[in-house]
Design a protein around this motif. Structure first.
Motif, PDB file in Angstrom:
ATOM      1  N   LEU A  75      -0.503   6.603  25.716  1.00 51.63           N
ATOM      2  CA  LEU A  75      -1.937   6.797  25.930  1.00 51.63           C
ATOM      3  C   LEU A  75      -2.805   6.485  24.718  1.00 51.63           C
ATOM      4  CD1 LEU A  75      -1.603  10.158  27.872  1.00 51.63           C
ATOM      5  CD2 LEU A  75      -1.835   7.853  28.819  1.00 51.63           C
ATOM      6  N   GLY A  76      -2.229   6.460  23.522  1.00 50.86           N
ATOM      7  CA  GLY A  76      -3.048   6.131  22.360  1.00 50.86           C
ATOM      8  C   GLY A  76      -2.402   6.496  21.042  1.00 50.86           C
ATOM      9  N   LEU A  77      -2.862   5.809  20.016  1.00 49.63           N
ATOM     10  CA  LEU A  77      -2.386   6.026  18.651  1.00 49.63           C
ATOM     11  C   LEU A  77      -3.572   6.390  17.773  1.00 49.63           C
ATOM     12  CD1 LEU A  77      -0.153   5.775  16.434  1.00 49.63           C
ATOM     13  CD2 LEU A  77      -0.870   3.387  16.200  1.00 49.63           C
ATOM     14  N   LYS A  78      -3.397   7.429  16.961  1.00 50.21           N
ATOM     15  CA  LYS A  78      -4.439   7.842  16.013  1.00 50.21           C
ATOM     16  C   LYS A  78      -3.809   7.896  14.625  1.00 50.21           C
ATOM     17  CE  LYS A  78      -7.386  11.780  14.854  1.00 50.21           C
ATOM     18  NZ  LYS A  78      -7.681  13.181  15.201  1.00 50.21           N
ATOM     19  N   ILE A  79      -4.318   7.097  13.709  1.00 45.74           N
ATOM     20  CA  ILE A  79      -3.861   7.121  12.317  1.00 45.74           C
ATOM     21  C   ILE A  79      -4.661   8.218  11.610  1.00 45.74           C
ATOM     22  CG2 ILE A  79      -3.629   5.839  10.154  1.00 45.74           C
ATOM     23  CD1 ILE A  79      -1.865   4.731  12.411  1.00 45.74           C
ATOM     24  N   ILE A  80      -3.945   9.176  11.037  1.00 42.04           N
ATOM     25  CA  ILE A  80      -4.601  10.305  10.372  1.00 42.04           C
ATOM     26  C   ILE A  80      -4.806  10.019   8.883  1.00 42.04           C
ATOM     27  CG2 ILE A  80      -4.372  12.758   9.783  1.00 42.04           C
ATOM     28  CD1 ILE A  80      -2.806  13.007  12.470  1.00 42.04           C
ATOM     29  N   SER A  81      -3.751   9.514   8.231  1.00 40.77           N
ATOM     30  CA  SER A  81      -3.884   9.184   6.816  1.00 40.77           C
ATOM     31  C   SER A  81      -2.856   8.130   6.421  1.00 40.77           C
ATOM     32  CB  SER A  81      -3.699  10.432   5.931  1.00 40.77           C
ATOM     33  OG  SER A  81      -2.367  10.904   6.001  1.00 40.77           O
ATOM     34  N   VAL A  82      -3.172   7.409   5.351  1.00 41.35           N
ATOM     35  CA  VAL A  82      -2.287   6.376   4.822  1.00 41.35           C
ATOM     36  C   VAL A  82      -2.248   6.544   3.309  1.00 41.35           C
ATOM     37  CG1 VAL A  82      -1.908   3.894   4.560  1.00 41.35           C
ATOM     38  CG2 VAL A  82      -2.928   4.776   6.662  1.00 41.35           C
ATOM     39  N   GLU A  83      -1.044   6.589   2.756  1.00 42.47           N
ATOM     40  CA  GLU A  83      -0.868   6.635   1.305  1.00 42.47           C
ATOM     41  C   GLU A  83      -0.017   5.442   0.896  1.00 42.47           C
ATOM     42  OE1 GLU A  83       0.524  10.305  -0.416  1.00 42.47           O
ATOM     43  OE2 GLU A  83      -0.506  11.481   1.123  1.00 42.47           O
ATOM     44  N   LYS A  84      -0.531   4.667  -0.022  1.00 40.66           N
ATOM     45  CA  LYS A  84       0.123   3.438  -0.481  1.00 40.66           C
ATOM     46  C   LYS A  84       0.410   2.550   0.722  1.00 40.66           C
ATOM     47  CE  LYS A  84       2.174   5.511  -4.595  1.00 40.66           C
ATOM     48  NZ  LYS A  84       3.426   5.717  -5.328  1.00 40.66           N
ATOM     49  N   GLY A  85       1.459   1.736   0.634  1.00 37.70           N
ATOM     50  CA  GLY A  85       1.826   0.886   1.757  1.00 37.70           C
ATOM     51  C   GLY A  85       1.027  -0.396   1.869  1.00 37.70           C
ATOM     52  N   ALA A  86       0.302  -0.764   0.804  1.00 33.36           N
ATOM     53  CA  ALA A  86      -0.475  -2.004   0.815  1.00 33.36           C
ATOM     54  C   ALA A  86       0.453  -3.200   0.588  1.00 33.36           C
ATOM     55  CB  ALA A  86      -1.552  -1.952  -0.264  1.00 33.36           C
ATOM     56  N   VAL A  87      -0.101  -4.382   0.644  1.00 35.19           N
ATOM     57  CA  VAL A  87       0.674  -5.620   0.504  1.00 35.19           C
ATOM     58  C   VAL A  87       1.490  -5.635  -0.785  1.00 35.19           C
ATOM     59  CG1 VAL A  87       0.468  -8.138   0.289  1.00 35.19           C
ATOM     60  CG2 VAL A  87      -0.983  -6.907   1.904  1.00 35.19           C
ATOM     61  N   THR A  88       0.943  -5.118  -1.876  1.00 32.65           N
ATOM     62  CA  THR A  88       1.626  -5.161  -3.173  1.00 32.65           C
ATOM     63  C   THR A  88       2.523  -3.955  -3.443  1.00 32.65           C
ATOM     64  OG1 THR A  88      -0.314  -4.168  -4.220  1.00 32.65           O
ATOM     65  CG2 THR A  88      -0.168  -6.587  -4.225  1.00 32.65           C
ATOM     66  N   THR A  90       5.652  -1.044  -2.637  1.00 29.72           N
ATOM     67  CA  THR A  90       7.036  -1.089  -2.148  1.00 29.72           C
ATOM     68  C   THR A  90       7.376   0.127  -1.299  1.00 29.72           C
ATOM     69  OG1 THR A  90       7.837  -0.064  -4.194  1.00 29.72           O
ATOM     70  CG2 THR A  90       7.868  -2.482  -4.091  1.00 29.72           C
ATOM     71  N   GLU A  91       6.453   1.063  -1.220  1.00 32.97           N
ATOM     72  CA  GLU A  91       6.642   2.242  -0.371  1.00 32.97           C
ATOM     73  C   GLU A  91       5.287   2.721   0.115  1.00 32.97           C
ATOM     74  OE1 GLU A  91       6.815   5.825  -3.617  1.00 32.97           O
ATOM     75  OE2 GLU A  91       8.663   4.734  -3.266  1.00 32.97           O
ATOM     76  N   GLY A  92       5.317   3.483   1.197  1.00 33.01           N
ATOM     77  CA  GLY A  92       4.073   4.004   1.740  1.00 33.01           C
ATOM     78  C   GLY A  92       4.343   5.025   2.829  1.00 33.01           C
TER      79      GLY A  92
END
Length: 161
Positions: A75-88, A90-92
């Motif tokens: 029914l749906g996806l909600k992103i609550i928070s993101v830490e790191k994980g950008a293109v450059t 190595t973890e996130g």
């Protein structure tokens, strides 16, 4: 036009399908998270399995993953928070809620997922599921109390069956 299940405003073909089909690799941990949700919604189990860090042959239960995907209405996806994980990076980590319905019951899968980049490819490492306490909205009916349906029978002989 088919909108992407991940909730973006883009078409599926211009969003998560490119990652699921193998035409491109997810550039960030959040994009991998979104594409994995879309893979559940589209029943693309091989993609879900192939985007996990492998620790051994018995890591992932293919059948239960397929069953959850196919027997659920996503029914749906909600992103609550993101830490790191950008293109450059190595973890996130990505904290999210995936709402789905199964067997007529609506539920929310709340998880903080950890991602790792190996050989320039984002992979799902592990997830910490947040358990919710379900609070009863009305008092519990005792077995020997009158049935709340109004039949006049005891609850145990009526709707409790």
């Amino acid at each position: 036009m088919k909108h992407c299940p991940c909730g973006s405003s883009r078409e599926y073909s211009a969003c998560c399908e490119q990652y699921i089909s193998g035409k491109a690799k997810a550039p960030t941990a959040q994009e991998l998270m979104r594409s994995r949700y879309s893979a559940y919604a589209e029943h693309e189990i091989d993609y879900i399995i192939n985007t996990c860090v492998r620790r051994g042959d018995k890591d992932i239960d293919y059948k239960s993953t397929r069953d959850w995907s196919e027997k659920s209405k996503w029914l749906g996806l909600k992103i609550i928070s993101v830490e790191k994980g950008a293109v450059t990076d190595t973890e996130g980590t990505v904290e999210f809620e995936a709402t789905y319905e199964r067997d007529g019951l609506r539920d929310v899968h709340h998880e903080t997922a950890v991602f790792k980049k190996e050989n320039d490819e984002w992979l799902y490492l592990e997830g910490n599921i947040s358990v919710r306490t379900i609070v009863r909205s009305s008092p519990k009916t005792g077995r020997n109390e009158p049935c709340p349906c109004g039949s006049g029978k005891k609850f145990k002989h009526c709707c409790a069956r």
